[in-house]
Design a protein around this motif. Sequence first.
Motif, PDB file in Angstrom:
ATOM      1  N   GLU A  86     -42.043 -29.414  52.058  1.00 41.36           N
ATOM      2  CA  GLU A  86     -41.067 -28.606  51.325  1.00 41.36           C
ATOM      3  C   GLU A  86     -41.762 -27.489  50.556  1.00 41.36           C
ATOM      4  O   GLU A  86     -41.253 -26.364  50.473  1.00 41.36           O
ATOM      5  N   LEU A  89     -42.692 -24.730  53.046  1.00 45.70           N
ATOM      6  CA  LEU A  89     -41.534 -23.916  53.409  1.00 45.70           C
ATOM      7  C   LEU A  89     -41.191 -22.923  52.302  1.00 45.70           C
ATOM      8  O   LEU A  89     -40.927 -21.737  52.568  1.00 45.70           O
ATOM      9  N   LEU A  90     -41.193 -23.397  51.067  1.00 48.17           N
ATOM     10  CA  LEU A  90     -40.816 -22.544  49.948  1.00 48.17           C
ATOM     11  C   LEU A  90     -41.812 -21.407  49.750  1.00 48.17           C
ATOM     12  O   LEU A  90     -41.430 -20.225  49.640  1.00 48.17           O
ATOM     13  N   LEU A 124     -30.097 -20.233  50.806  1.00 49.12           N
ATOM     14  CA  LEU A 124     -31.227 -21.144  50.640  1.00 49.12           C
ATOM     15  C   LEU A 124     -30.815 -22.603  50.849  1.00 49.12           C
ATOM     16  O   LEU A 124     -31.588 -23.392  51.403  1.00 49.12           O
ATOM     17  N   THR A 125     -29.608 -22.970  50.423  1.00 45.79           N
ATOM     18  CA  THR A 125     -29.153 -24.350  50.593  1.00 45.79           C
ATOM     19  C   THR A 125     -28.992 -24.694  52.064  1.00 45.79           C
ATOM     20  O   THR A 125     -29.451 -25.748  52.533  1.00 45.79           O
ATOM     21  N   SER A 128     -32.587 -24.693  53.767  1.00 48.59           N
ATOM     22  CA  SER A 128     -33.425 -25.833  53.380  1.00 48.59           C
ATOM     23  C   SER A 128     -32.852 -27.139  53.909  1.00 48.59           C
ATOM     24  O   SER A 128     -33.607 -28.047  54.304  1.00 48.59           O
ATOM     25  N   THR A 129     -31.526 -27.263  53.943  1.00 48.21           N
ATOM     26  CA  THR A 129     -30.910 -28.484  54.467  1.00 48.21           C
ATOM     27  C   THR A 129     -31.245 -28.670  55.942  1.00 48.21           C
ATOM     28  O   THR A 129     -31.620 -29.766  56.374  1.00 48.21           O
ATOM     29  N   THR A 132     -35.086 -29.517  56.340  1.00 46.57           N
ATOM     30  CA  THR A 132     -35.570 -30.792  55.804  1.00 46.57           C
ATOM     31  C   THR A 132     -34.756 -31.983  56.310  1.00 46.57           C
ATOM     32  O   THR A 132     -35.102 -33.124  55.996  1.00 46.57           O
TER      33      THR A 132
END
Length: 438
Positions: A86, A89-90, A124-125, A128-129, A132
């Motif tokens: 994570e 990725l960020l 972003l939500t 990222s969902t 991940t």
Amino acid sequence: MRRAIRWLWRQWRRVALLGVLATLGVLGAMAASASLPAFAEQTALSSVRQASPTLRDDTPTPQEQARAHERAARARMLYLVSLLYEGALLFAFIGLGGTRWLAHLVTRIGPRWVLGLAAVLGILTVASTLLTLPLDYYSSYLFAHQYGLSNQTPLQWLRDYLVEGGVGIVIGFPLAVLGYALLRRFPRTWWLWLSAASIPVSIVLMLITPVFITPLFNKFTPLPDGPLKHDILEMAHQQGIHAEDVYEMNGSRQSNAVNAYVIGFGPTLRIVLYDTLVKEFTPQEVQFVLAHEMGHYVLGHIYQGILFSVLGTFIGAYLFALVAQRVLVRYHDFLGVATLGNPASYPIIMALGMVFSLIALPIGNAFSRHLEWQADRFAVRIYPHPAAGIAAFHKLGRLNVAEENPPRWAEVLFGSHPSLAERINALEHPGACPTAPP
């Protein structure tokens, strides 16, 4: 705008492809290494118990202890993999110019910064969902099934996963709006106002959680009338906990793990037992567990936790503000963001927040272990049956596949509770354990 979207898609697609391939590789390696050993362990455990009918059910066998150690070691590795993935990725998103694109998007949306924030959080939500999801599925579903800790089907897991995400959006977006409003209104002293705002927010969340949030995942029914319910309520009333009922939660819907808690106050006060606890523990063991949970409530650990969180927020936000200011002054051209009040700063806040959270993790865990020792002392005082506590701790370790005696470094870094071995030793030999409460 279209050129910016195409550019971001090309860059994000590269990161996504590498991330998905890395995740699938990790999942495949973990699944291959775990599925057969886990099945073999379960078979061996069944054979041991059939061959040893006199073996106490509450005492883990050497095989069970080895299995718990294996699970704990793999859980720590999984936590590290998830954190690195994570974080990669960020920071890759920021490094590839993602914040510059978000800043451009916010500018195109116009002066209504709340809409810009909604767009940023939405993008972003979703991203990222999707990126991940494989790792989340492995860590919270496949991994739990390998050790017999999950009773869910894939569809049930997905339902809870989506509900949890929805609850996070419903609660998280207003809090994000509040945070950015403070950042924009008080650019120099936002950290002070944010710390003050965290007090009512924490209290409200504590009030609504037992009534509106947890029922989304589980069913709560009054514990049937009988000696156990009578004894629990009597013990609660003697300690000034004015609960009108005891609730049984169908925790077995998700897991075979056991738990209990006392939460809320006033009309939201709840004494809750998992159905697995009622099924697997004797009435005396249940009462010891509840005595411990009542200790948290009577000793004011909820409020202490809120105050500790506020203090941590105050210190952390102040240091965060200093670091963030230096980062933005030095790299604002590359980042495309000059102030934290710009909604495009959200990935930067998340990246710095991840670093600060890792630094604060051992401190928070140390405070939590301190409260757990106090609750243990309280339990022995109001329910002076240490044998029931010893049996309960052994069962907790066995049913939760928990490591009774983890490495010291693991307890310091990751342990929110003292080790079961220390807690059992403190009950067996009061004062003999150097870290046990007096």
